[in-house]
Design a protein around this motif. Structure first.
Motif, PDB file in Angstrom:
ATOM      1  N   ASN A  71      11.785  67.380   7.081  1.00  0.00           N
ATOM      2  CA  ASN A  71      10.842  66.323   7.183  1.00  0.00           C
ATOM      3  C   ASN A  71       9.598  66.876   6.764  1.00  0.00           C
ATOM      4  OD1 ASN A  71      11.765  63.899   7.800  1.00  0.00           O
ATOM      5  ND2 ASN A  71      12.120  64.345   9.754  1.00  0.00           N
ATOM      6  N   ALA A  72       8.530  66.370   6.140  1.00  0.00           N
ATOM      7  CA  ALA A  72       7.359  67.216   5.851  1.00  0.00           C
ATOM      8  C   ALA A  72       6.305  65.910   6.043  1.00  0.00           C
ATOM      9  CB  ALA A  72       7.482  67.593   4.243  1.00  0.00           C
ATOM     10  N   ILE A  73       5.219  66.341   6.067  1.00  0.00           N
ATOM     11  CA  ILE A  73       3.910  65.586   6.027  1.00  0.00           C
ATOM     12  C   ILE A  73       3.225  65.392   4.629  1.00  0.00           C
ATOM     13  CG2 ILE A  73       1.596  64.936   6.936  1.00  0.00           C
ATOM     14  CD1 ILE A  73       2.556  66.400   9.504  1.00  0.00           C
ATOM     15  N   ILE A  74       3.172  64.402   3.781  1.00  0.00           N
ATOM     16  CA  ILE A  74       2.651  64.170   2.628  1.00  0.00           C
ATOM     17  C   ILE A  74       1.175  63.940   2.765  1.00  0.00           C
ATOM     18  CG2 ILE A  74       3.263  63.626   0.390  1.00  0.00           C
ATOM     19  CD1 ILE A  74       5.557  64.613   1.662  1.00  0.00           C
ATOM     20  N   ILE A  75       0.270  64.664   2.120  1.00  0.00           N
ATOM     21  CA  ILE A  75      -1.176  64.334   2.175  1.00  0.00           C
ATOM     22  C   ILE A  75      -1.590  64.366   0.964  1.00  0.00           C
ATOM     23  CG2 ILE A  75      -3.239  65.296   2.995  1.00  0.00           C
ATOM     24  CD1 ILE A  75      -1.871  66.458   5.145  1.00  0.00           C
TER      25      ILE A  75
ATOM     26  N   ALA B 177      11.201  72.681  15.053  1.00  0.00           N
ATOM     27  CA  ALA B 177      10.119  72.120  14.018  1.00  0.00           C
ATOM     28  C   ALA B 177       8.999  71.700  14.918  1.00  0.00           C
ATOM     29  CB  ALA B 177      10.640  71.102  13.067  1.00  0.00           C
ATOM     30  N   SER B 178       7.618  71.706  14.353  1.00  0.00           N
ATOM     31  CA  SER B 178       6.552  71.190  14.942  1.00  0.00           C
ATOM     32  C   SER B 178       6.623  69.540  15.039  1.00  0.00           C
ATOM     33  CB  SER B 178       5.361  71.551  14.404  1.00  0.00           C
ATOM     34  OG  SER B 178       5.245  71.647  13.156  1.00  0.00           O
ATOM     35  N   GLU B 179       5.784  68.816  16.132  1.00  0.00           N
ATOM     36  CA  GLU B 179       5.710  67.465  16.180  1.00  0.00           C
ATOM     37  C   GLU B 179       4.436  67.037  15.462  1.00  0.00           C
ATOM     38  OE1 GLU B 179       7.764  65.371  19.895  1.00  0.00           O
ATOM     39  OE2 GLU B 179       5.827  66.496  20.425  1.00  0.00           O
ATOM     40  N   PRO B 180       4.706  66.130  14.813  1.00  0.00           N
ATOM     41  CA  PRO B 180       3.231  65.426  13.998  1.00  0.00           C
ATOM     42  C   PRO B 180       2.440  64.902  15.151  1.00  0.00           C
ATOM     43  CG  PRO B 180       5.428  64.405  13.068  1.00  0.00           C
ATOM     44  CD  PRO B 180       5.930  65.187  13.970  1.00  0.00           C
ATOM     45  N   VAL B 181       1.125  64.945  14.663  1.00  0.00           N
ATOM     46  CA  VAL B 181       0.221  64.514  15.765  1.00  0.00           C
ATOM     47  C   VAL B 181      -0.723  63.325  14.824  1.00  0.00           C
ATOM     48  CG1 VAL B 181      -0.086  66.347  17.368  1.00  0.00           C
ATOM     49  CG2 VAL B 181      -1.672  66.197  15.400  1.00  0.00           C
ATOM     50  N   VAL B 182      -0.169  63.229  13.453  1.00  0.00           N
ATOM     51  CA  VAL B 182      -0.757  62.186  12.538  1.00  0.00           C
ATOM     52  C   VAL B 182       0.116  61.243  12.196  1.00  0.00           C
ATOM     53  CG1 VAL B 182      -2.764  63.654  11.937  1.00  0.00           C
ATOM     54  CG2 VAL B 182      -0.455  63.644  10.536  1.00  0.00           C
TER      55      VAL B 182
ATOM     56  N   ASN C 121      -3.184  78.528  18.525  1.00  0.00           N
ATOM     57  CA  ASN C 121      -3.780  77.425  17.806  1.00  0.00           C
ATOM     58  C   ASN C 121      -3.826  77.281  16.373  1.00  0.00           C
ATOM     59  OD1 ASN C 121      -4.115  76.164  20.219  1.00  0.00           O
ATOM     60  ND2 ASN C 121      -6.421  76.800  20.182  1.00  0.00           N
ATOM     61  N   ALA C 122      -4.049  78.638  15.825  1.00  0.00           N
ATOM     62  CA  ALA C 122      -4.246  78.674  14.280  1.00  0.00           C
ATOM     63  C   ALA C 122      -2.636  78.626  13.494  1.00  0.00           C
ATOM     64  CB  ALA C 122      -4.825  80.141  13.909  1.00  0.00           C
ATOM     65  N   GLY C 123      -1.797  78.570  14.339  1.00  0.00           N
ATOM     66  CA  GLY C 123      -0.344  78.242  13.720  1.00  0.00           C
ATOM     67  C   GLY C 123       0.022  79.565  12.837  1.00  0.00           C
ATOM     68  N   ILE C 124      -0.239  80.618  13.356  1.00  0.00           N
ATOM     69  CA  ILE C 124       0.069  81.968  12.667  1.00  0.00           C
ATOM     70  C   ILE C 124       1.652  82.241  13.059  1.00  0.00           C
ATOM     71  CG2 ILE C 124      -0.487  84.366  12.305  1.00  0.00           C
ATOM     72  CD1 ILE C 124      -3.259  83.708  13.146  1.00  0.00           C
TER      73      ILE C 124
ATOM     74  N   ARG D 120       1.989  69.674  15.954  1.00  0.00           N
ATOM     75  CA  ARG D 120       1.929  70.660  17.313  1.00  0.00           C
ATOM     76  C   ARG D 120       3.169  71.290  17.526  1.00  0.00           C
ATOM     77  NH1 ARG D 120      -2.274  70.448  20.785  1.00  0.00           N
ATOM     78  NH2 ARG D 120      -2.963  68.412  20.166  1.00  0.00           N
ATOM     79  N   SER D 121       3.013  72.529  17.975  1.00  0.00           N
ATOM     80  CA  SER D 121       4.123  73.205  18.170  1.00  0.00           C
ATOM     81  C   SER D 121       5.031  72.648  19.449  1.00  0.00           C
ATOM     82  CB  SER D 121       3.832  74.808  18.698  1.00  0.00           C
ATOM     83  OG  SER D 121       3.166  74.617  19.767  1.00  0.00           O
ATOM     84  N   LYS D 122       6.235  72.611  19.402  1.00  0.00           N
ATOM     85  CA  LYS D 122       7.285  72.064  20.386  1.00  0.00           C
ATOM     86  C   LYS D 122       8.336  72.970  20.766  1.00  0.00           C
ATOM     87  CE  LYS D 122      10.508  68.305  19.910  1.00  0.00           C
ATOM     88  NZ  LYS D 122      11.647  67.670  18.950  1.00  0.00           N
ATOM     89  N   GLY D 123       7.900  73.354  22.003  1.00  0.00           N
ATOM     90  CA  GLY D 123       8.906  74.408  22.470  1.00  0.00           C
ATOM     91  C   GLY D 123       8.121  75.585  22.513  1.00  0.00           C
ATOM     92  N   TYR D 124       8.886  76.880  22.905  1.00  0.00           N
ATOM     93  CA  TYR D 124       8.218  78.018  22.966  1.00  0.00           C
ATOM     94  C   TYR D 124       8.019  78.717  21.659  1.00  0.00           C
ATOM     95  CZ  TYR D 124       8.073  82.952  24.779  1.00  0.00           C
ATOM     96  OH  TYR D 124       7.413  84.171  24.970  1.00  0.00           O
ATOM     97  N   ILE D 125       9.355  78.840  20.977  1.00  0.00           N
ATOM     98  CA  ILE D 125       9.109  79.327  19.546  1.00  0.00           C
ATOM     99  C   ILE D 125       8.971  78.281  18.649  1.00  0.00           C
ATOM    100  CG2 ILE D 125      10.364  80.681  17.789  1.00  0.00           C
ATOM    101  CD1 ILE D 125      11.875  82.016  20.344  1.00  0.00           C
ATOM    102  N   SER D 126       7.709  77.922  18.198  1.00  0.00           N
ATOM    103  CA  SER D 126       7.503  76.855  17.478  1.00  0.00           C
ATOM    104  C   SER D 126       5.774  77.287  17.159  1.00  0.00           C
ATOM    105  CB  SER D 126       7.750  75.563  17.839  1.00  0.00           C
ATOM    106  OG  SER D 126       7.231  74.631  16.942  1.00  0.00           O
ATOM    107  N   SER D 127       5.279  76.485  16.191  1.00  0.00           N
ATOM    108  CA  SER D 127       3.960  76.721  15.565  1.00  0.00           C
ATOM    109  C   SER D 127       3.024  75.668  15.175  1.00  0.00           C
ATOM    110  CB  SER D 127       4.048  78.001  14.508  1.00  0.00           C
ATOM    111  OG  SER D 127       4.398  77.550  13.348  1.00  0.00           O
ATOM    112  N   ASN D 128       1.742  75.658  15.390  1.00  0.00           N
ATOM    113  CA  ASN D 128       1.087  74.663  14.806  1.00  0.00           C
ATOM    114  C   ASN D 128       1.077  74.494  13.210  1.00  0.00           C
ATOM    115  OD1 ASN D 128       0.566  73.865  17.440  1.00  0.00           O
ATOM    116  ND2 ASN D 128      -1.381  74.834  17.365  1.00  0.00           N
ATOM    117  N   LEU D 129       0.708  73.377  12.642  1.00  0.00           N
ATOM    118  CA  LEU D 129       0.676  73.188  11.426  1.00  0.00           C
ATOM    119  C   LEU D 129      -0.794  72.596  11.229  1.00  0.00           C
ATOM    120  CD1 LEU D 129       1.815  73.362   8.797  1.00  0.00           C
ATOM    121  CD2 LEU D 129       3.117  71.120   9.274  1.00  0.00           C
TER     122      LEU D 129
END
Lengths: 209, 198, 446, 321
Positions: free
Chosen positions: C96-100, C45-50, C133-136, C64-73
């Motif tokens: 876990n989810a970021i609620i906006i 899972a990626s790591e929250p930066v907010v 960076n685009a989290g694809i 942000r991606s955390k580790g080799y196989i991971s992606s940005n959100l």
């Protein structure tokens, strides 16, 4: 007194275990070849049963008598020779007494020598017990074997020929199921009798639980 | 000996008069060792080998020793001793010469001594081919083919039993009961070979 | 190695692709509250930066991606982070989810509509960075991070780049509609990736039931100036035509070895949606915060394809499309063959959501389970050449090792066997269980 | 609102084919109706009774066994009906009814339920029943009915019987020309079991099975091709149509050998199975004691099906041989 009683029940158990509890055919599943081969007629079954009984009794007694004399390493060959000797005797006797029955099944009479029940009893029982117990064991097993053979052959002869020991039981106009006296009939009969024994055992197990 | 005779002998011992399904010989190892195909195969090979050799040896023994000396009534004792010692010899030989083969067949060899199919084929040989020409060749071939028939029966049964392990067999039929019912059904199928004309 | 007519096996389930009617993509309004699970791809899972209370815009990096196989959100709406908490997740049950909370202004981080002219002169490394960076992630459903897949090791050069437009799952038309609407941009993305990989060929594989898309792409390629090596490949209509290994076999005649990856045969496959996302990331500098979702099934009154923000809940989409007055049985994310049944409609759209199906009890019929009659249909339809009935029987009897030896781990879970089985045995369920048990026992041994 | 609905959660896939086991069984039964009808038409009302008794006894036995084994009674899956029907179709038209019932009992109870019921049997129940009856009542099983209502036909014995027991000449005495013989064989106006005489109707039924995807072509085609090849090389051109259309070959190849439970699961195995059936059929027909070998051939191949499967595993995608 208590000692004697346990001994007596012990003797009876020795005798009766071959009937059902350790029935050589249905439970131990030994000595199947002659059972299947000669059980198409009750007459044949009796012939086989008697020959078998004779060999088993004699060999058990002899082996328990000579058990101390035989070195451990060569005991199996010795047992086989003893058994083979009695089979020869039985074979010659039958040839002389009931030649027509013998003619039908001489091969299987000769093969009593490799019957696993006899060798098995010799190895597992007669070589470790005294003469009296060995004789009882032989009688029990012999009766168990003969009785089982009788049941199988009775079923097969009645259904397959419509007769019992040659007497007609089922009227001529109802066709007998010939396949019962052929090879498949032998397999089916013993298969279903085994299933019956299993069923009884399962039922008993449930009750005791 | 013609090719026709050989084929007739083959069909006869493998299919028409299969030792298991028609003559009821060798049933104890048949139901005992047919639980899985590899052991059935091992037992089958061991039986083929021993039956072939035992047929050859016992026929010779009968024809050239027991008959000339008028000792035919001793055939039971003589045959069983010959077979037992032969099996013992084979086992020792295999252990020395072919340890790998011994490891795979070794456990089956002692069982063969009391396999009535081996002794059975010996008795059959002397009754059928006692006086015939080519008696020796026919005996040996009959032993070989009967062994093949035995192996075939073993393989068929082991395949079916492996499959039955996953079947929902009724409680009472489990164990040897269903094996005998299966054997019965196979022998019904083998009835199709009865009355072969060759 | 030559292209084949098709692979062995496969099934022909009713397509039901016509439910959506005309294929146009409608924009779905941004949600009031976006639920953005941190786990959007395979791997970690990626790591929250907010943090709670932070203001974000549409396209702001929030994890942000955390580790080799991971992606940005990235945030899919503009507004305020109100919480980071456990929420329903369509794949994991709960995560876990970021609620906006949206401020309804839908303010973007930057302008995503203008094309960057410089894209053609970028180096491979820079392109990869943009993609990362685009989290694809793979949008076909596997959600493998695209930048990892597009960066094969040096000893495994890619000769053939395949764009998967098969969309063999029944009901789904999201890829189809995307192809019809954005053919030019997909081709731009394709050319970019082909150049980056230094691939000799780029094959666009489309099932023959999408005749318009095939024609459109062929026409566009003819118009293109440097269309060298670019080719449309029509595929026979059958399921699972879009499965990676089967697709490669059909197009190149090569078999990806058991346990291996497409790059072992010098091939790389990307979904049509992923290629489009790469275009957006590189040319528009737009991160992946929305995707095309088919909302369909006979339980839906107005099925359609929507461009949906990640984080929109299924409930909003279903309610917007209307429920048909029928006996509803299942809510599914993805197609009916490989999709996941959901226990609640509170789950959000994630990057892997290609479709949302509401199936009636007629469509998702179960029938009485009878014993396997060994008809062999599962064997003849299995595209991997397995014997599903045998494998599932072994698993059922606890013989995981035997199951492994006859190919348990080669199964790709396409579900063809399960579909065709006349006795109603849930073959795939046993196979999945077997895989799980096998992996667990292997981990225990370690 | 979805919230009010009870959502079912299962593992994928969420859709299933409509061709269920039940439907397959009934399609096979339906495909047999023309041949059965022809049997009744040619052989008279007793044939209908044989069919009724076999089907009835099969269903009753199935119910009885299911109750005995405490399994849910599965009559509506059609397997018992089909077994009874198939058994009846390979019995002679004048077969005594109590023997029919006994055969059905054997089929269902011994060859199917002793092994655990549907899906677990090793041998085709109908054929096992027929072989049992053949062993039990050989005379009744080979007593054929003369087709009195048809003046230009035909005889009490089956053509295969005639050929085997009295030779080619007497066969030709009954049917004066080859074309006449083949025509009658094709239509089914010859002696034989109830459902096996009409090759034409059986082929139609078989094609229905293949087109309805109830069975695949592998077994019938490899079986029939083998018979064609063997009959050509052992006899000649005349033997090909003769062996194809006599006896139970068409019934066996399309309806018996294709029984999914007792035949191999892989296409390769099925082809081996079909070839084996063909070889044994011809071996028994030409050399065996019985005029007809289809039943035994299929039973023999049933018994080696597990072995065939052992050696005919599919090749896993991406794994080199």
């Amino acid at each position: 007194m208590g000692q004697e009683e346990t001994n007596n029940t012990g003797y009876f158990k020795e005798l009766s275990k071959g009937f059902i509890r350790e029935n050589p055919i249905f439970i131990l599943c030994l000595g199947l070849c002659p059972t299947l081969a000669v059980s198409n007629l009750v007459e044949n079954a009796f012939g086989m049963g008697i020959a078998f009984f004779f060999v088993l009794l004699c060999s058990n007694i002899t082996i328990s008598l000579v058990q101390k004399l035989i070195p451990d390493e060569v005991r199996i060959p010795c047992f086989i020779v003893i058994i083979a000797a009695f089979v020869t005797v039985a074979s010659l006797l039958m040839q002389w007494l009931i030649p027509d029955v013998y003619a039908r099944m001489s091969l299987y009479i000769n093969l009593i020598v490799v019957n696993c029940i006899i060798l098995g009893r010799a190895e597992a029982f007669a070589s470790k017990n005294n003469v009296f117990r060995s004789a009882l064991d032989a009688v029990g097993m012999g009766v168990g074997f003969t009785a089982s053979l009788f049941i199988i052959s009775a079923i097969r002869e009645v259904t397959g020929f419509g007769t019992f020991l040659g007497f007609r039981l089922i009227p001529e106009n109802i066709k007998p199921i010939t396949i019962m006296i052929l090879a498949p009939g032998a397999f089916f009969t013993i298969g279903f009798l085994m299933a019956l024994f299993n069923l009884i055992r399962i039922k008993k197990g449930k009750v005791s639980k | 000996m013609t090719l026709g005779q050989i084929i007739a002998l083959f069909m006869g011992s493998v299919f028409v008069q299969n030792f298991i399904f028609s003559r009821f010989l060798g049933l104890c190892p048949y139901v005992g060792v047919s639980k899985d195909t590899p052991s059935a195969m091992g037992m089958g090979f061991a039986v083929v080998f021993v039956m072939t050799m035992a047929s050859a040896v016992t026929w010779g023994l009968y024809r050239y020793v027991l008959i000339p000396f008028d000792l035919t009534y001793l055939k039971i004792v003589a045959f069983i001793l010959v077979i037992a010692s032969f099996v013992q010899f084979v086992e020792m030989f295999l252990k020395k010469a072919f340890p790998a083969l011994h490891r795979s067949l070794g456990i089956y060899l002692p069982l063969i001594t009391t396999n009535c199919a081996v002794l059975g084929v010996a008795f059959l040989n002397i009754t059928q081919f006692e006086t015939e020409s080519y008696g020796f060749a026919k005996s040996t071939l009959q032993g070989f083919f009967a062994g093949i028939g035995f192996m075939l029966a073993m393989l068929i049964m082991s395949g079916i039993r492996e499959k039955l392990e996953y079947a929902e067999i009724p409680e009472a039929m489990k164990g040897l009961a269903i094996v005998f019912i299966t054997a019965g059904l196979i022998s019904i199928a083998f009835l199709g070979f009865s009355g072969f004309k060759l | 190695m030559k292209a084949r007519v098709t692979f062995k096996g496969g099934i022909h389930p009713p397509e039901n692709k016509g439910l959506c009617g005309e294929l146009s993509i409608k924009d779905f309004p941004p949600p009031e509250t976006a639920v953005l699970p941190l786990q959007q791809s395979l791997g970690s899972a990626s790591e929250p930066v907010v943090k709670k209370g932070d203001k974000v815009k549409k396209g702001t990096l929030i994890a942000r991606s955390k580790g080799y196989i991971s992606s940005n959100l990235h945030s899919s709406v503009s507004g305020e982070v109100i919480d980071i908490r456990k929420s329903p997740h369509p794949l994991l049950g709960e995560a876990n989810a970021i609620i906006i909370k949206s401020d309804n202004r839908d303010e973007p981080e930057r302008d995503y509509s203008a094309e960057e002219a410089s894209a053609d002169s970028l180096s491979s490394g820079e392109i990869l960075e943009l993609i990362q960076n685009a989290g694809i992630v793979g949008l076909g459903g596997a959600t493998f991070p695209a930048h990892v897949k597009l960066n094969p090791p040096a000893d495994k050069p890619i000769k053939t780049f395949i764009i998967n437009g098969a969309e063999c799952e029944p009901y789904l038309t999201s890829d189809h509609s995307l192809m019809l609407e954005c053919a030019d941009r997909i081709l731009k993305g394709a050319a970019l990736i082909k150049k980056m990989l230094k691939a000799e060929k780029c094959l666009i594989a489309i099932e023959e039931n999408k005749k318009d898309a095939i024609a459109l792409f062929r026409q566009k390629i003819i118009q293109l100036k440097n269309a060298e090596g670019l080719q449309v490949f029509p595929l026979k209509v059958k399921y699972p035509q879009g499965a990676e290994k089967q697709l490669i076999y059909t197009l190149t005649g090569k078999e990806v070895p058991s346990g291996g990856l497409p790059m072992d045969v010098s091939v790389l496959v990307h979904n049509i949606g992923t290629v489009f996302a790469v275009y957006e990331a590189v040319f528009l500098r737009k991160p992946l915060f929305e995707r095309i979702v088919t909302v369909s099934g006979k339980g839906i009154k107005n099925p359609a394809n929507w461009r949906v923000r990640i984080g929109t809940t299924f409930k909003m989409l279903v309610n917007h499309s209307g429920l048909a007055d029928k006996k509803i049985k299942k809510l599914i994310m993805g197609g009916p063959m490989m999709g996941l049944a959901q226990y609640t409609d509170e789950v959000p759209v994630v990057k892997a959501t290609s479709g949302i199906l509401v199936l009636t009890s007629d469509e998702a019929a179960d029938f009485e389970h009878l014993a396997c009659i060994r008809c062999g249909k599962c064997v003849s339809v299995c595209p991997m050449g397995l014997m599903p009935a045998e494998i599932s029987k072994m698993v059922e009897k606890g013989r995981i090792d035997t199951a492994k030896s006859i190919g348990l781990m080669d199964c790709m879970e396409c579900g063809s066997c399960n579909y065709i089985c006349p006795s109603g045995t849930n073959l795939l369920q046993y196979i999945k269980l077997g895989k799980y048990e096998y992996l667990r026992s292997k981990n225990v041994k370690r | 609102m979805l919230k009010d609905k009870h959502l079912t959660v299962t593992v994928s896939p969420h859709i299933k084919t409509s061709l269920t086991t039940e439907r397959m069984m009934w399609i096979v039964s339906a495909a047999l109706i023309p041949a059965a009808g022809a049997g009744i038409y040619f052989f008279g009302p007793h044939a209908a009774l044989v069919i009724a008794v076999c089907v009835g006894a099969s269903i009753i036995t199935e119910l009885f066994c299911a109750v005995l084994m405490k399994k849910p009674a599965t009559i509506k899956d059609g397997s018992a009906f089909l077994t009874g029907l198939l058994l009846a179709l390979c019995l002679p038209p004048e077969f005594p009814l109590w023997m029919c019932a006994l055969g059905s009992f054997f089929s269902i109870a011994v060859s199917k339920f002793a092994f655990g019921g549907l899906g677990h049997n090793i041998f085709n129940p109908a054929l096992a029943g027929r072989a049992f009856l053949m062993g039990a009542f050989a005379k009744e099983m080979t007593t054929w009915k003369t087709l009195q209502d048809f003046p230009d036909g035909i005889t009490a014995a089956t053509p295969l019987n005639l050929l085997k027991e009295q030779g080619y000449d007497s066969l030709m005495k009954v049917f004066d020309s080859h074309s006449h013989l083949f025509k009658e064989l094709f239509i089914g106006r010859v002696g034989g079991s109830i459902g096996e005489t009409s090759a034409a109707l059986l082929i139609i039924g078989g094609l229905i099975l293949i087109f309805a995807r109830v069975t695949t072509w592998h077994i019938p085609v490899s079986y029939i091709l083998t018979v064609i090849i063997v009959s050509y090389f052992t006899g000649g051109l005349f033997d090909i149509p003769f062996h194809l259309f006599t006896g139970g070959l068409m019934l066996g190849a399309f309806f018996m050998a294709t029984d999914p439970v007792t035949s191999p699961i892989t296409p390769k195995g099925q082809i081996i199975f079909g070839i084996g059936c063909g070889l044994f059929t011809m071996l028994i027909r030409i050399r065996g004691g019985y005029p007809e070998g289809v039943c035994y051939a299929i039973l023999l191949m049933n018994s080696v099906t597990p072995l065939i499967e052992r050696f005919s595993k599919t090749r896993i995608f991406g794994v080199k041989r």
